[in-house]
Motif scaffolding. Structure first.
Motif, PDB file in Angstrom:
ATOM      1  N   GLY A  55      89.911 -44.170 -10.873  1.00 32.34           N
ATOM      2  CA  GLY A  55      89.605 -44.289  -9.453  1.00 32.34           C
ATOM      3  C   GLY A  55      89.256 -45.722  -9.118  1.00 32.34           C
ATOM      4  N   PHE A  56      88.839 -45.928  -7.869  1.00 23.04           N
ATOM      5  CA  PHE A  56      88.540 -47.277  -7.411  1.00 23.04           C
ATOM      6  C   PHE A  56      87.654 -47.207  -6.173  1.00 23.04           C
ATOM      7  CE2 PHE A  56      92.470 -45.745  -5.640  1.00 23.04           C
ATOM      8  CZ  PHE A  56      92.342 -45.990  -4.286  1.00 23.04           C
ATOM      9  N   PHE A  57      87.005 -48.315  -5.857  1.00 20.51           N
ATOM     10  CA  PHE A  57      86.212 -48.420  -4.636  1.00 20.51           C
ATOM     11  C   PHE A  57      87.059 -49.042  -3.538  1.00 20.51           C
ATOM     12  CE2 PHE A  57      82.688 -47.943  -7.538  1.00 20.51           C
ATOM     13  CZ  PHE A  57      81.789 -47.196  -6.794  1.00 20.51           C
ATOM     14  N   GLU A  58      86.873 -48.559  -2.332  1.00 20.53           N
ATOM     15  CA  GLU A  58      87.509 -49.193  -1.188  1.00 20.53           C
ATOM     16  C   GLU A  58      86.523 -49.214  -0.027  1.00 20.53           C
ATOM     17  OE1 GLU A  58      91.044 -47.199   0.028  1.00 20.53           O
ATOM     18  OE2 GLU A  58      90.005 -45.414   0.688  1.00 20.53           O
ATOM     19  N   ASP A  63      83.288 -46.494   8.749  1.00 16.38           N
ATOM     20  CA  ASP A  63      81.823 -46.451   8.636  1.00 16.38           C
ATOM     21  C   ASP A  63      81.238 -47.685   7.954  1.00 16.38           C
ATOM     22  OD1 ASP A  63      82.439 -46.048   5.976  1.00 16.38           O
ATOM     23  OD2 ASP A  63      81.687 -44.000   5.900  1.00 16.38           O
ATOM     24  N   ALA A  64      82.074 -48.672   7.671  1.00 19.14           N
ATOM     25  CA  ALA A  64      81.655 -49.939   7.063  1.00 19.14           C
ATOM     26  C   ALA A  64      80.972 -49.757   5.708  1.00 19.14           C
ATOM     27  CB  ALA A  64      80.763 -50.732   8.011  1.00 19.14           C
ATOM     28  N   GLU A  65      81.296 -48.672   5.031  1.00 15.80           N
ATOM     29  CA  GLU A  65      80.732 -48.390   3.703  1.00 15.80           C
ATOM     30  C   GLU A  65      81.822 -48.489   2.649  1.00 15.80           C
ATOM     31  OE1 GLU A  65      77.520 -47.797   2.902  1.00 15.80           O
ATOM     32  OE2 GLU A  65      76.966 -48.106   5.001  1.00 15.80           O
TER      33      GLU A  65
END
Length: 79
Positions: A55-58, A63-65
């Motif tokens: 997986g990965f962060f985006e 929501d600016a998160e």
């Protein structure tokens, strides 16, 4: 690889752009390539899977998160 119906990508193995195209078209994955938007321009060009991630962060503009996406991601580079 002659089988165009690739069911999974394996780190360290080579695949043609045609095989990757078929794989991406049938799976919910992300593929990052070192030749940017030319990944599918030559169907016979070979690429090596150099990294595989669960997986990965985006960043979400809504929501600016930052959210973790539990989605397979592969990094490929031209052979």
């Amino acid at each position: 690889m002659s089988n165009l119906s690739v069911q999974t990508l394996k780190q360290g193995q080579n695949y043609t752009a045609r095989e990757l195209d078929n794989f991406v078209s049938t799976k919910d994955v992300v593929v990052l390539s070192n030749n940017e938007n030319q990944l599918f321009t030559d169907p016979e060009r070979e690429y090596k899977v150099v990294h595989e991630f669960e997986g990965f962060f985006e960043h979400s503009m809504e929501d600016a998160e930052k959210h973790f996406r539990n989605k397979k991601a592969y990094v490929v580079e031209k052979v």
